[in-house]
Enzyme design. Sequence first.
Site, PDB file in Angstrom:
ATOM      1  N   LYS A   1      -9.369  29.319  16.583  1.00  0.00           N
ATOM      2  CA  LYS A   1     -10.058  30.282  15.717  1.00  0.00           C
ATOM      3  C   LYS A   1     -11.175  31.001  16.474  1.00  0.00           C
ATOM      4  CE  LYS A   1     -11.202  27.239  12.584  1.00  0.00           C
ATOM      5  NZ  LYS A   1     -10.561  26.043  13.168  1.00  0.00           N
TER       6      LYS A   1
ATOM      7  N   ARG B   1     -10.189  14.041  11.963  1.00  0.00           N
ATOM      8  CA  ARG B   1     -10.491  15.382  11.483  1.00  0.00           C
ATOM      9  C   ARG B   1      -9.220  16.133  11.107  1.00  0.00           C
ATOM     10  NH1 ARG B   1     -14.300  18.803  15.226  1.00  0.00           N
ATOM     11  NH2 ARG B   1     -14.076  20.177  13.424  1.00  0.00           N
TER      12      ARG B   1
END
Length: 279
Positions: A63, A219
Amino acid sequence: MVYTSSRMLGAAGQLLRRGTRSLNTTAALEGSASAHRGMATTVEPTGQKRLHMIILGAPGSGKGTQGERLLKKWDIQTVGVGDLLRKEIQRDTPLGRRAEEVMKAGALLPDEVVLEIVEPELRQLRGKNWLLDGFPRKASQASLLDKILGPEDSLNLVVNLAVPDEVILARIEDRWIHAPSGRTYNGSFNPPKVPGFDDVTGEPLERRPDDTAEIFGKRLLSFHTENNPLLEHYSHATVASPDGAEIPKLVTLAGRTSNEIWPSLEHLVSQRFPDLPLK
């Protein structure tokens, strides 16, 4: 520079294979994005020229890299939630200490913690072309974001980066950052000019405290649990194309590397926002 052992990486990969549900999505642009089209809700007015965009994707999916490339080409304002949180941690603020505890545990931050940082930044973006990176991370945050933005500044492009988990886990072991600027490097596909040092300042690079296979495996599990409802939140929303046609707000771009995904992202933004000012 200490690298995580391959044993930890393998253990994390096994954990993910047991608990992770694949997105099972395909790369899509204007013509093939119908996979995300459902019952239409709000259509923005034709002629909307300002870009209001978010990039979704797993931690380590690229990202930040894609955001940097967008900012290099177009005149876009940006808010990087991860960078804002890391600054709070470096300053050792109460908010930063709370965020660090949650991040080290491999969990997602509570909505109120993220909003405390994000909302003031969003107010400064009103009336501008902008990219919001790292928020929302779950459907409840997306609903709050919709309310904060209002109709005039509502999102008109949601890009979802679909990168396989095994690629992300391999990539994360070779990731280094320049903490003051947030610049990210990877020894495999985006190495610094001088190993271990930032290209711009020449300052030493470092590892993020949560960039280990064990923590990252947790995560990723948390991400997949929250991400599917988040994609569903946007899957029914539509916007108006430059010629007035109704098109999906959500577009998924799939690939194994940022270089593979970038041409599709570049084309998508150019196609939907032909008047977006270049740098």
